[in-house]
Design a protein around this motif. Structure first.
Motif, PDB file in Angstrom:
ATOM      1  N   ASN A  50       0.790  -1.223   0.000  1.00 47.17           N
ATOM      2  CA  ASN A  50       0.000   0.000   0.000  1.00 47.17           C
ATOM      3  C   ASN A  50       0.827   1.281   0.000  1.00 47.17           C
ATOM      4  OD1 ASN A  50      -2.512  -1.301  -0.063  1.00 47.17           O
ATOM      5  ND2 ASN A  50      -2.408  -1.678   2.135  1.00 47.17           N
ATOM      6  N   LEU A  51       2.131   1.188  -0.011  1.00 47.84           N
ATOM      7  CA  LEU A  51       2.959   2.394  -0.061  1.00 47.84           C
ATOM      8  C   LEU A  51       2.906   3.012  -1.454  1.00 47.84           C
ATOM      9  CD1 LEU A  51       6.106   1.289   1.961  1.00 47.84           C
ATOM     10  CD2 LEU A  51       4.270   2.810   2.702  1.00 47.84           C
ATOM     11  N   SER A  52       3.027   4.320  -1.515  1.00 46.38           N
ATOM     12  CA  SER A  52       3.003   5.044  -2.794  1.00 46.38           C
ATOM     13  C   SER A  52       4.411   5.112  -3.373  1.00 46.38           C
ATOM     14  CB  SER A  52       2.450   6.456  -2.575  1.00 46.38           C
ATOM     15  OG  SER A  52       1.161   6.394  -2.046  1.00 46.38           O
ATOM     16  N   TRP A  53       4.847   4.011  -3.970  1.00 48.04           N
ATOM     17  CA  TRP A  53       6.222   3.907  -4.475  1.00 48.04           C
ATOM     18  C   TRP A  53       6.521   4.907  -5.573  1.00 48.04           C
ATOM     19  CZ3 TRP A  53       9.340   1.372  -1.482  1.00 48.04           C
ATOM     20  CH2 TRP A  53       8.825   0.376  -0.660  1.00 48.04           C
ATOM     21  N   GLU A  54       5.520   5.316  -6.332  1.00 50.47           N
ATOM     22  CA  GLU A  54       5.767   6.243  -7.441  1.00 50.47           C
ATOM     23  C   GLU A  54       6.240   7.605  -6.947  1.00 50.47           C
ATOM     24  OE1 GLU A  54       1.593   6.663  -6.101  1.00 50.47           O
ATOM     25  OE2 GLU A  54       2.759   4.931  -6.722  1.00 50.47           O
ATOM     26  N   LYS A  55       6.045   7.922  -5.670  1.00 53.27           N
ATOM     27  CA  LYS A  55       6.509   9.194  -5.114  1.00 53.27           C
ATOM     28  C   LYS A  55       8.029   9.231  -4.954  1.00 53.27           C
ATOM     29  CE  LYS A  55       2.447  10.271  -2.292  1.00 53.27           C
ATOM     30  NZ  LYS A  55       2.020  10.489  -0.896  1.00 53.27           N
ATOM     31  N   SER A 121      12.007  14.963  -4.459  1.00 54.54           N
ATOM     32  CA  SER A 121      10.791  14.365  -3.923  1.00 54.54           C
ATOM     33  C   SER A 121      10.851  14.354  -2.405  1.00 54.54           C
ATOM     34  CB  SER A 121      10.644  12.924  -4.428  1.00 54.54           C
ATOM     35  OG  SER A 121       9.565  12.289  -3.781  1.00 54.54           O
ATOM     36  N   ASP A 159       7.581   9.539   3.898  1.00 57.51           N
ATOM     37  CA  ASP A 159       6.841  10.423   3.003  1.00 57.51           C
ATOM     38  C   ASP A 159       6.557  11.720   3.745  1.00 57.51           C
ATOM     39  OD1 ASP A 159       5.214  11.703   1.215  1.00 57.51           O
ATOM     40  OD2 ASP A 159       3.807  10.049   0.976  1.00 57.51           O
TER      41      ASP A 159
END
Length: 184
Positions: A50-55, A121, A159
Motif C-alpha cells: 500500500n505504499l506510494s512507491w511512485e513518489k 521528492s 513520506d
C-alpha cells in the motif's frame, strides 16, 4: 566480555583456556530468519503493497550536480561519512532535548530532507542495516555466547509530502519508525 576476560586471565596464569559452549550458531540464526520470513513477516506485506512507491524518485546520476541553495554545504554527500563536531553534537543534543525525540530520529530526518532535496521528492525510500540482536522477535533466542555480526536489513519509506514544518517532518519520521514492527 566476560569470556574474553576469563580467557585472558587463564592465559596470563598459564592455565588452559576453556570457554563455555556457544549458545546459538550463525546457521541456527539463519534458519530462524528464514522461518520468520516465511511466517510472521508475511503479515507486513499489506503495508508494503500500500505504499506510494511512485513518489520515490531516484537521485540524479549527473556527476556535475550541485547542491540546491537551500541545503547547507555541510550536507554534501562526500561529507556524510564524517563525524559530528563538538558544536554539531551539542546542536543535536539540544534538538533532541527540545523536540523530545531521540537522536536517531533527528539524524534520519536530516538524511531524508537532504536526500529529498537531491531527488526532488519528499518521499524517500531508505534501506537500513542493524545488528539483528536488537530484533524484538528474536529476543527469545539466547545470543549471549554467539560471536558474530547478525545483520538485519530493513526498508523504510518516509513520506514528508504533508510535512509543512521541520517539526512536522521530525514527527513524521518518528511515527514511521514507530510503525516498524520487529524491524521489518
Amino acid at each position: 566480555m566476560d569470556d574474553l576476560y576469563q580467557g585472558y586471565e587463564s592465559a596470563r596464569q598459564g592455565k588452559p583456556i576453556t570457554l563455555p559452549e556457544k549458545t546459538l550458531s550463525v546457521a541456527e540464526w539463519s534458519r530462524w530468519q528464514h522461518e520468520y520470513a516465511q511466517g510472521k513477516a508475511k503479515d507486513y506485506f499489506p503495508y508494503w503493497k500500500n505504499l506510494s512507491w511512485e513518489k520515490c524518485l531516484p537521485l540524479s546520476e549527473d556527476p556535475n550536480l550541485s547542491l540546491p541553495e537551500e541545503v547547507p554545504e555541510v550536507l554534501a554527500p562526500e561529507l556524510l561519512l564524517s563525524q559530528l563536531s563538538v558544536e554539531e553534537t551539542t546542536n543535536l543534543n539540544t534538538a533532541s532535548t527540545l523536540s523530545g525525540y531521540a537522536h536517531d530520529v533527528i539524524l534520519i530526518t536530516a538524511m531524508v530532507k537532504t536526500y529529498g532535496a537531491f531527488s526532488g521528492s519528499d518521499a524517500v525510500f531508505l534501506v537500513f542495516m542493524n545488528n539483528g540482536r536488537s530484533i524484538s522477535g528474536a529476543r527469545h533466542l539466547d545470543l549471549t555466547r554467539t560471536l558474530a555480526w547478525l545483520p538485519n536489513y530493513y526498508n523504510l519509506m518516509f513520506d514528508l509530502t504533508e510535512a509543512q514544518t521541520l517539526q512536522d517532518a521530525v514527527k513524521n519520521v518518528a511515527e514511521t519508525l514507530e510503525k516498524l514492527n520487529d524491524v521489518g
